[in-house]
Design an enzyme around this catalytic site. Structure first.
Site, PDB file in Angstrom:
ATOM      1  N   GLY A  12       0.790  -1.229   0.000  1.00 35.40           N
ATOM      2  CA  GLY A  12       0.000   0.000   0.000  1.00 35.40           C
ATOM      3  C   GLY A  12       0.819   1.273   0.000  1.00 35.40           C
ATOM      4  N   ASP A  32       7.933  -3.891   8.791  1.00 34.07           N
ATOM      5  CA  ASP A  32       6.609  -4.467   8.578  1.00 34.07           C
ATOM      6  C   ASP A  32       6.587  -5.858   9.194  1.00 34.07           C
ATOM      7  OD1 ASP A  32       3.970  -4.987   7.527  1.00 34.07           O
ATOM      8  OD2 ASP A  32       4.415  -3.579   5.911  1.00 34.07           O
ATOM      9  N   ASP A  41       6.120  -6.383  15.023  1.00 32.74           N
ATOM     10  CA  ASP A  41       4.702  -6.122  15.237  1.00 32.74           C
ATOM     11  C   ASP A  41       4.571  -4.868  16.089  1.00 32.74           C
ATOM     12  OD1 ASP A  41       2.029  -6.066  15.797  1.00 32.74           O
ATOM     13  OD2 ASP A  41       1.933  -8.057  16.716  1.00 32.74           O
ATOM     14  N   LEU A  42       4.186  -3.768  15.469  1.00 32.29           N
ATOM     15  CA  LEU A  42       4.086  -2.499  16.188  1.00 32.29           C
ATOM     16  C   LEU A  42       2.858  -2.435  17.082  1.00 32.29           C
ATOM     17  CD1 LEU A  42       5.226   0.020  13.428  1.00 32.29           C
ATOM     18  CD2 LEU A  42       6.584  -1.157  15.161  1.00 32.29           C
ATOM     19  N   GLY A  71      -0.524   0.578   9.594  1.00 29.29           N
ATOM     20  CA  GLY A  71      -1.834   0.711  10.218  1.00 29.29           C
ATOM     21  C   GLY A  71      -2.772  -0.366   9.713  1.00 29.29           C
ATOM     22  N   TYR A 164     -11.234   2.467  14.732  1.00 25.77           N
ATOM     23  CA  TYR A 164     -10.424   2.972  13.626  1.00 25.77           C
ATOM     24  C   TYR A 164     -10.491   4.497  13.551  1.00 25.77           C
ATOM     25  CZ  TYR A 164      -8.811   4.031   8.928  1.00 25.77           C
ATOM     26  OH  TYR A 164      -8.140   4.575   7.867  1.00 25.77           O
TER      27      TYR A 164
END
Length: 275
Positions: A12, A32, A41-42, A71, A164
């Site tokens: 993306g 990522d 893994d954020l 995100g 979200y």
């Protein structure tokens, strides 16, 4: 040439931004869950720390810029994870990298919000305040409870829509508050945000369907230009915010949404200061 960290670099807008910066001759450190220089893994404290440590090791403690693009969308079933990834993942990583950005002498950071923060009328004010207060566990619990309280037909389509929109609202508010503090502004670290609209990315397609079925004039929100955005449209502005010449812009939120927010809220900006 500069060294930039790009989160969400595998697909993306993140992939497009990483490609744009690399094509300009810069060194890009991609972060990522997969297909990146740094796999992390954020959405977890451990993942954020791992990402920060590896970024700092690769850049030698001096970083020219960060594009915090990682995100998830409202289609993710776990609303708590949406808050942890979209808000806390971005904020905690940027706080950790701020000294390295300051060390460059002209550090730049840009985050990806969403026009959903201003065009979706289900912002959870309590959830936003928990996020801004740094209370991740309480925010996760609130997000899950709010998702469960949504009508069943909404949960079936977009199970985490409130989390979200609220996570992106909180993130943009954090940018505005943080960018002007001495630790950022007086250290020469500029912090700005981009609020995309309907951009044809895997995140958007996962939430709303197949690109082949898309009709801009039949989209739920107005599309004044009559076209959807592409990841490259966002990558262009990411690059501009990261340029050293962007020296007099901080705390700005740029809508890159084909005019959707302006069509829905034509008088919302600017807002006059009241006495």
């Amino acid at each position: 040439m500069a060294t930039f960290a790009v989160t969400g670099s595998a697909s993306g807008m993140g992939a497009a931004s990483a490609a744009t910066l690399s094509a300009a001759g810069h060194t890009v450190i991609g972060v990522d869950l997969r297909d990146a220089d740094i796999l992390a893994d954020l959405g977890t404290a451990e993942g954020r720390e791992r990402a920060a440590e590896e970024i700092l090791a690769r850049c030698g403690g001096t970083l020219d810029g960060v594009a915090a693009i990682a995100g998830v969308g409202p289609n993710l079933p776990d609303a708590a994870a949406v808050m942890s990834i979209n808000y806390f993942g971005t904020v905690r990583l940027l706080e950790r990298l701020r000294p390295a950005l300051a060390a460059s002498g002209a550090g730049r950071a840009v985050v990806i919000g969403s026009n959903a923060a201003s065009t979706v009328p289900i912002i959870d004010d309590d959830l936003v305040e928990l996020a801004l207060a740094g209370k991740e566990q309480a925010a996760r619990e609130r997000a899950r409870a709010a998702a469960e309280a949504m009508p069943a037909e909404v949960r079936a389509m977009v199970p985490s829509i409130s989390a979200y929109a609220s996570s992106k609202f909180a993130l943009i508010r954090w940018v505005r508050r943080t960018a002007v503090t001495p630790a950022w502004a007086r250290q020469g670290v500029l912090l700005n945000g981009i609020a995309p609209g309907a951009v044809l990315t895997p995140l958007m397609l996962g939430a709303t369907g197949d690109a082949a079925d898309y009709d801009p004039d039949g989209f739920p929100t107005p599309m004044p230009l009559g076209v959807f955005g592409r990841p490259e449209d966002i990558a262009f502005w990411v690059q501009q915010f990261l340029r050293p010449e962007a020296r007099f812009t901080t705390g700005a939120i740029l809508y890159v949404d084909g005019g959707t927010d302006a069509a829905m809220r034509p008088d919302a900006q600017p807002t006059a200061m009241t006495p």
